[in-house]
Design an enzyme around this catalytic site. Structure first.
Site, PDB file in Angstrom:
ATOM      1  N   LYS A 119     -25.944 -30.933 -42.984  1.00  0.00           N
ATOM      2  CA  LYS A 119     -26.666 -31.796 -43.928  1.00  0.00           C
ATOM      3  C   LYS A 119     -25.919 -31.919 -45.257  1.00  0.00           C
ATOM      4  CE  LYS A 119     -31.308 -31.966 -42.122  1.00  0.00           C
ATOM      5  NZ  LYS A 119     -32.734 -31.818 -42.343  1.00  0.00           N
ATOM      6  N   LYS A 128     -33.572 -38.326 -36.678  1.00  0.00           N
ATOM      7  CA  LYS A 128     -34.119 -39.401 -37.511  1.00  0.00           C
ATOM      8  C   LYS A 128     -33.132 -39.785 -38.597  1.00  0.00           C
ATOM      9  CE  LYS A 128     -38.567 -37.137 -37.241  1.00  0.00           C
ATOM     10  NZ  LYS A 128     -38.533 -35.722 -37.591  1.00  0.00           N
ATOM     11  N   LYS A 187     -26.522 -34.888 -32.118  1.00  0.00           N
ATOM     12  CA  LYS A 187     -27.875 -34.811 -31.555  1.00  0.00           C
ATOM     13  C   LYS A 187     -28.702 -35.984 -32.078  1.00  0.00           C
ATOM     14  CE  LYS A 187     -30.816 -32.614 -34.845  1.00  0.00           C
ATOM     15  NZ  LYS A 187     -32.150 -32.212 -35.046  1.00  0.00           N
TER      16      LYS A 187
HETATM   17  P1  ADP Z   1     -35.020 -34.420 -36.847  1.00  0.00           P
HETATM   18  O1  ADP Z   1     -33.900 -33.461 -36.506  1.00  0.00           O
HETATM   19  O2  ADP Z   1     -34.960 -35.677 -36.057  1.00  0.00           O
HETATM   20  O3  ADP Z   1     -35.185 -34.643 -38.337  1.00  0.00           O
HETATM   21  P2  ADP Z   1     -37.153 -32.416 -36.960  1.00  0.00           P
HETATM   22  O4  ADP Z   1     -36.230 -31.568 -37.769  1.00  0.00           O
HETATM   23  O5  ADP Z   1     -38.408 -32.896 -37.596  1.00  0.00           O
HETATM   24  O6  ADP Z   1     -36.368 -33.677 -36.372  1.00  0.00           O
HETATM   25  O7  ADP Z   1     -37.472 -31.628 -35.624  1.00  0.00           O
HETATM   26  C1  ADP Z   1     -38.741 -31.527 -34.996  1.00  0.00           C
HETATM   27  C2  ADP Z   1     -38.575 -30.828 -33.660  1.00  0.00           C
HETATM   28  O8  ADP Z   1     -37.862 -31.663 -32.743  1.00  0.00           O
HETATM   29  C3  ADP Z   1     -37.779 -29.514 -33.750  1.00  0.00           C
HETATM   30  O9  ADP Z   1     -38.379 -28.553 -32.882  1.00  0.00           O
HETATM   31  C4  ADP Z   1     -36.418 -29.889 -33.248  1.00  0.00           C
HETATM   32  O10 ADP Z   1     -35.731 -28.783 -32.662  1.00  0.00           O
HETATM   33  C5  ADP Z   1     -36.750 -30.941 -32.193  1.00  0.00           C
HETATM   34  N1  ADP Z   1     -35.639 -31.888 -32.030  1.00  0.00           N
HETATM   35  C6  ADP Z   1     -35.136 -32.685 -33.004  1.00  0.00           C
HETATM   36  N2  ADP Z   1     -34.132 -33.429 -32.523  1.00  0.00           N
HETATM   37  C7  ADP Z   1     -33.974 -33.105 -31.211  1.00  0.00           C
HETATM   38  C8  ADP Z   1     -33.093 -33.547 -30.164  1.00  0.00           C
HETATM   39  N3  ADP Z   1     -32.169 -34.461 -30.370  1.00  0.00           N
HETATM   40  N4  ADP Z   1     -33.231 -32.993 -28.941  1.00  0.00           N
HETATM   41  C9  ADP Z   1     -34.176 -32.047 -28.713  1.00  0.00           C
HETATM   42  N5  ADP Z   1     -35.052 -31.590 -29.655  1.00  0.00           N
HETATM   43  C10 ADP Z   1     -34.957 -32.107 -30.892  1.00  0.00           C
END
Ligand code: ADP
Length: 327
Positions: free
Chosen positions: A113, A196, A193
Site C-alpha cells: 500500500k 477494490k 490479487k
Molecule cells: P480489499 O482487499 O478488496 O480492499 P478487504 O481488505 O476489505 O478487501 O478484505 C475483506 C476480506 O476479503 C478479507 O478477508 C480478505 O482476505 C478477503 N479478500 C480480499 N480480496 C480477496 C481476493 N482477491 N481473494 C480472496 N479473498 C480476498
C-alpha cells in the site's frame, strides 16, 4: 454450544467484489451456523487511504446491504460499523504500546500500500494491523475467517495476544485463521490479487453487461496465444473462478478442454459468465429489494453495535484492571 467466537471485517471502499465473496463472505455465511459470529464494516480501516468523503456513508450502507444480500443473516450474527464501538480504537492504542515498530514495517500489505499510495503514507497505514488485532481481540475471538492476504495480520494478532497475556496476565485467546476453499482470486489482469483499490475487480452488484465485458477482456493463461495452443488451467485465474462458480462436471470439462486446446478462452469465459450470473443474480435482486428499506439496515447495524458495545465494555474493563489503568 458454539465452536468459539469469530470476528472478521470488510472495508467499505468501492464495491464488494467476487474475491471478497469467495475468499471471505461465503465462508462467513456458513460459519454463522456453528460459531458466535461478529462481523464488522471496518470504516476506520478504510480511511487509511484517501477516500471520497461525500459518498462514504453510502458506501458503508452499500456494504451492509451487499453482505445481507449475500446471505448473511443478522439474526444469526452481529453486524455493525466499527467506528460505532469506540473501544476498538481504545484497545488499539494499548496494543500500540506493546507492538515493536519493526513488526509493522515488515508487513507485506503495508509495503504494497505504501507503493500504491506514495502521496499518503500515513501512520494509520502502518498501524493498520494493530487496529485489526484490536478488532479481533476486543471480542476475545478464537478464529478469523479471511482470504490468504490477511494471514500475516492474523499471525501478528496471535503474537500481540501472547505478548499482552505474558505482560499482564492471561486475557486473550490466540486466534487462528480460517481460509475458504478459494482463499485468493487474482484480479482481471491475472497478476495482482483482486482488490477494490486496484481497479481490477468484478463487483458483486455490477450490471451483467459490464461483468461480461470485464470477463471478456480478462487475462487467461498467456501461453495460449492461438486457439490451437494448449493451456494450463493451474495458472489461469479464470479457471480458479470456474472452481468457485461452476458445477464440478463443468470444471472438469473446461480443464480438459483447455489442456487439449479443444475449446477457446472466449467460450470458456461464456460458460463462466453464465454460472457466475446464476449465483450473482439472486444476490443483486435481494440488494435492490433492500435498497428500498434503508431503515431496516440502520436498525440491524444499530442493534449489532449495541450488542458489540456490551462485550467491548466488559473486555476493556478487564484490560484496564489487568494493566492497573483502573483501581
Ligand atoms: P480489499 O482487499 O478488496 O480492499 P478487504 O481488505 O476489505 O478487501 O478484505 C475483506 C476480506 O476479503 C478479507 O478477508 C480478505 O482476505 C478477503 N479478500 C480480499 N480480496 C480477496 C481476493 N482477491 N481473494 C480472496 N479473498 C480476498
Amino acid at each position: 454450544m458454539t465452536k468459539g467466537r469469530i470476528f472478521s471485517g470488510i472495508q467499505p471502499t468501492g464495491t464488494i467484489h467476487i474475491g471478497n465473496y469467495i475468499g471471505a463472505i461465503k465462508n462467513w455465511v456458513a460459519l454463522t451456523e456453528a460459531y458466535d459470529c461478529v462481523f464488522s464494516i471496518v470504516d476506520y480501516h478504510a480511511i487509511t487511504i484517501d477516500y471520497d468523503v461525500e459518498s462514504f456513508q453510502e458506501s458503508i450502507m452499500n456494504a451492509a446491504r451487499t453482505l445481507i444480500a449475500c446471505g448473511l443473516n443478522p439474526e444469526k450474527c452481529r453486524l455493525f460499523i466499527q467506528s460505532r464501538v469506540i473501544e476498538h480504537t481504545e484497545l488499539a492504542w494499548i496494543l500500540n504500546c506493546i507492538t515493536p515498530l519493526g513488526d509493522l514495517e515488515r508487513m507485506t500489505q503495508f509495503k504494497d500500500k505504501s507503493k500504491q499510495h506514495r502521496e499518503n503514507i500515513n501512520v494509520g497505514l502502518l498501524d493498520y494491523p494493530v487496529l485489526q488485532a484490536a478488532d479481533i481481540m476486543l471480542y476475545k475471538s478464537t478464529a478469523v475467517p479471511v482470504g490468504e492476504d490477511q494471514i500475516q495480520h492474523v499471525e501478528f494478532t496471535r503474537r500481540i495476544s501472547r505478548r499482552f497475556n505474558g505482560k499482564f496476565g492471561k486475557t486473550f485467546p490466540e486466534p487462528k485463521w480460517l481460509l475458504s476453499s478459494t482463499p485468493k482470486i487474482l484480479g482481471l489482469d491475472g497478476k495482482a490479487k483482486m482488490s477494490k483499490s486496484l481497479n481490477n475487480d468484478i463487483g458483486i452488484l455490477e450490471r451483467p453487461d459490464d461483468i461480461w465485458e470485464k470477463l471478456r477482456t480478462s487475462v487467461t493463461d498467456e501461453n495460449r496465444k492461438r486457439l490451437k495452443d494448449p493451456g494450463d488451467p493451474k495458472i489461469c485465474n479464470l479457471y480458479t473462478m470456474h472452481t468457485s462458480f461452476s458445477p464440478d462436471d463443468v470444471v472438469t470439462d473446461v480443464a480438459d478442454q483447455c489442456k487439449s486446446a479443444s475449446r477457446g478462452c472466449v467460450d470458456c469465459k461464456k460458460i463462466l459468465f453464465e454460472n457466475l450470473m446464476k449465483e450473482l443474480a439472486p444476490i443483486q435482486a435481494k440488494a435492490q429489494e433492500l435498497e428500498k428499506r434503508p431503515d431496516e439496515i440502520s436498525d440491524i447495524l444499530n442493534d449489532g453495535a449495541s450488542k458489540c458495545s456490551e462485550t467491548a465494555k466488559e473486555v476493556m474493563e478487564e484490560v484496564r484492571g489487568k494493566m492497573k489503568l483502573a483501581g
